[in-house]
Design an enzyme around this catalytic site. Structure first.
Site, PDB file in Angstrom:
ATOM      1  N   GLU A 108       0.827  -1.212   0.000  1.00 12.62           N
ATOM      2  CA  GLU A 108       0.000   0.000   0.000  1.00 12.62           C
ATOM      3  C   GLU A 108       0.863   1.265   0.000  1.00 12.62           C
ATOM      4  OE1 GLU A 108      -3.446   2.294   2.596  1.00 12.62           O
ATOM      5  OE2 GLU A 108      -3.267   0.112   2.766  1.00 12.62           O
ATOM      6  N   ARG A 109       2.004   1.215   0.672  1.00 10.13           N
ATOM      7  CA  ARG A 109       2.894   2.374   0.712  1.00 10.13           C
ATOM      8  C   ARG A 109       3.402   2.696  -0.692  1.00 10.13           C
ATOM      9  NH1 ARG A 109       8.389   2.645   1.986  1.00 10.13           N
ATOM     10  NH2 ARG A 109       9.083   4.691   2.696  1.00 10.13           N
ATOM     11  N   ARG A 110       3.772   1.635  -1.440  1.00 13.56           N
ATOM     12  CA  ARG A 110       4.228   1.825  -2.816  1.00 13.56           C
ATOM     13  C   ARG A 110       3.103   2.377  -3.697  1.00 13.56           C
ATOM     14  NH1 ARG A 110       5.635  -3.965  -3.488  1.00 13.56           N
ATOM     15  NH2 ARG A 110       5.325  -4.133  -1.245  1.00 13.56           N
ATOM     16  N   ASN A 142       4.160  -6.520   6.432  1.00 14.25           N
ATOM     17  CA  ASN A 142       4.509  -5.308   7.163  1.00 14.25           C
ATOM     18  C   ASN A 142       5.498  -5.579   8.285  1.00 14.25           C
ATOM     19  OD1 ASN A 142       2.979  -2.757   6.329  1.00 14.25           O
ATOM     20  ND2 ASN A 142       1.371  -4.288   6.252  1.00 14.25           N
ATOM     21  N   ARG A 145       9.027  -6.215   7.031  1.00 12.67           N
ATOM     22  CA  ARG A 145       9.675  -4.977   6.585  1.00 12.67           C
ATOM     23  C   ARG A 145       9.857  -3.993   7.734  1.00 12.67           C
ATOM     24  NH1 ARG A 145       9.600  -4.766   1.071  1.00 12.67           N
ATOM     25  NH2 ARG A 145       8.153  -6.153   0.032  1.00 12.67           N
TER      26      ARG A 145
END
Length: 307
Positions: A108-110, A142, A145
Site C-alpha cells: 500500500e505504501r508503494r 509489514n 519490513r
C-alpha cells in the site's frame, strides 16, 4: 493419478507473495508495434509482463480493509515517490481480485507513492487468496519490513486471534516471532490511550511501553510515559520505578496460641502420630492434620474412621 493439491501454508511471508518473480524497473508497459492484444487482455485492459506481472490501472486498486498499518509517514512517502519517479517501481504490488477491481495485499505504501508520482499503471502480481490469507499476509509483509509501529503490530496480532481464532502459538509460527514476543506485544493494548499514542508515534519505545505495562496505576503509567518522552528516561529507570510502585506484601501476623490450645495440639499429635495445627477464631476454627505420603494418608484415614 493426479498429484494431491497442496494446501496454502501460512508463515511463508514474502516468499509466499512473490515466489521467483523478478520485475524490471518500469513505469508503464508500452504495447508492441503491429501486435494486437489477445481478446482476454483487451477485455480486461491488462497488459501482462514478464514473470506473471500485470500492469493495472492505479484507479482500479483500493487499499486493504484489514491493513494493520494505519499511519503513513508523509515525508517518507515523498522520498519513496521521488525514488519511483527516478527509477520506476522495482517491486510489484501484490493484489487480489475483489469485485470489479483489486484489493492490495502487500504494497500500500508503494501504491500511495505511485499516486503521488502520477503513474497511471503499476506493475502488480494478482494472487488468489482467502480473507484469512489476505489479512495474514498483509500483517506478515509489514512485520518483515518493520513497517508497523508497536501498537499497529499488536492490533494486527490481536486481529489474527480475535477474527480467525488462532492461538498465540499459531500466530507465533505465522509471523516468525517467539511466543513471549506475541504475549508482550498484546499487553501493550492494555495501556491507556495516551501511552499507546506516544508508543505509536515513536516518542517512547516498545521497551519503555513494556516496562510501563508492569505498573498497575494508569495515572502513573501516563505520567511516566510523558516524562520519558520529555526527559528521555531509560527502560531500566522505568523498570526500577515500576518496582517501587508495587505495594509491599502484607506480613501475616501470627496469632499467639493459649496454653490450652497448645496442649490440645500436642495431645492430638501424640494420638495421630503427625503434626496437628489448631486454628481458632472465636468459637469457630479448624484442625489441620499433616501427612507426607500416600501411605501416611491411608493410615490416618483408617485411624480416624475406626474411632
Amino acid at each position: 493419478m493426479a498429484a494431491p493439491k497442496k494446501t496454502k501454508g501460512l508463515g511463508k511471508g514474502l516468499d509466499a507473495l512473490f515466489g521467483d518473480v523478478e520485475v524490471a524497473p518500469v513505469e508503464s508497459k508500452p504495447k508492441a508495434k503491429g501486435k494486437k492484444p489477445a481478446k482476454a487482455e483487451k477485455e480486461s485492459g491488462l497488459q501482462p509482463g514478464e514473470g506473471g506481472v500485470l500492469y493495472i490501472d492505479i484507479n482500479d486498486i483500493k487499499p486493504n480493509t484489514t491493513q494493520p498499518r494505519k499511519h503513513f509517514d508523509e515525508e517518507k512517502l515523498e522520498e519513496l515517490a521521488s525514488s519511483i519517479h527516478q527509477h520506476g517501481l522495482i517491486q510489484p504490488i501484490v493484489l487480489r481480485k475483489l469485485g470489479k477491481g483489486y484489493e492490495i495485499v502487500a504494497g500500500e505504501r508503494r501504491w500511495r507513492a505511485c499516486r503521488i508520482v502520477g503513474l497511471k499503471q503499476v506493475p502488480c502480481i494478482v494472487k488468489e487468496l482467502t480473507d484469512e490469507e489476505n489479512m495474514l499476509l498483509a500483517i506478515i509483509e509489514n512485520m518483515q519490513r518493520e513497517d508497523l509501529n508497536p501498537i499497529e503490530e499488536a492490533e494486527g496480532l490481536k486481529q489474527m486471534i480475535d477474527t480467525y481464532g488462532l492461538t498465540q502459538e499459531q500466530v507465533s509460527y505465522s509471523v516468525g516471532k517467539s511466543r513471549p514476543y506475541i504475549t508482550n506485544s498484546l499487553r501493550l493494548l492494555k495501556l491507556p490511550g495516551k501511552v499507546q499514542e506516544l508508543t505509536a508515534s515513536g516518542e517512547i519505545s516498545m521497551g519503555h511501553a513494556r516496562a510501563l505495562a508492569a505498573i498497575k496505576s494508569q495515572e502513573k503509567q501516563i505520567a511516566l510515559a510523558e516524562r520519558t518522552a520529555k526527559e528521555g528516561l531509560s527502560v531500566r529507570q522505568i523498570e526500577f520505578m515500576a518496582k517501587e510502585t508495587k505495594a509491599p506484601a502484607k506480613k501475616k501476623t501470627k496469632v499467639k496460641k493459649s496454653a490450652d490450645e497448645k496442649r490440645v495440639e500436642e495431645d492430638l499429635k501424640n494420638a495421630l502420630g503427625t503434626r496437628v495445627n489448631l486454628n481458632r477464631k472465636g468459637k469457630k476454627g479448624k484442625i489441620e492434620i499433616e501427612f507426607y505420603s500416600e501411605d501416611e494418608l491411608e493410615r490416618l484415614i483408617d485411624l480416624l474412621t475406626s474411632l
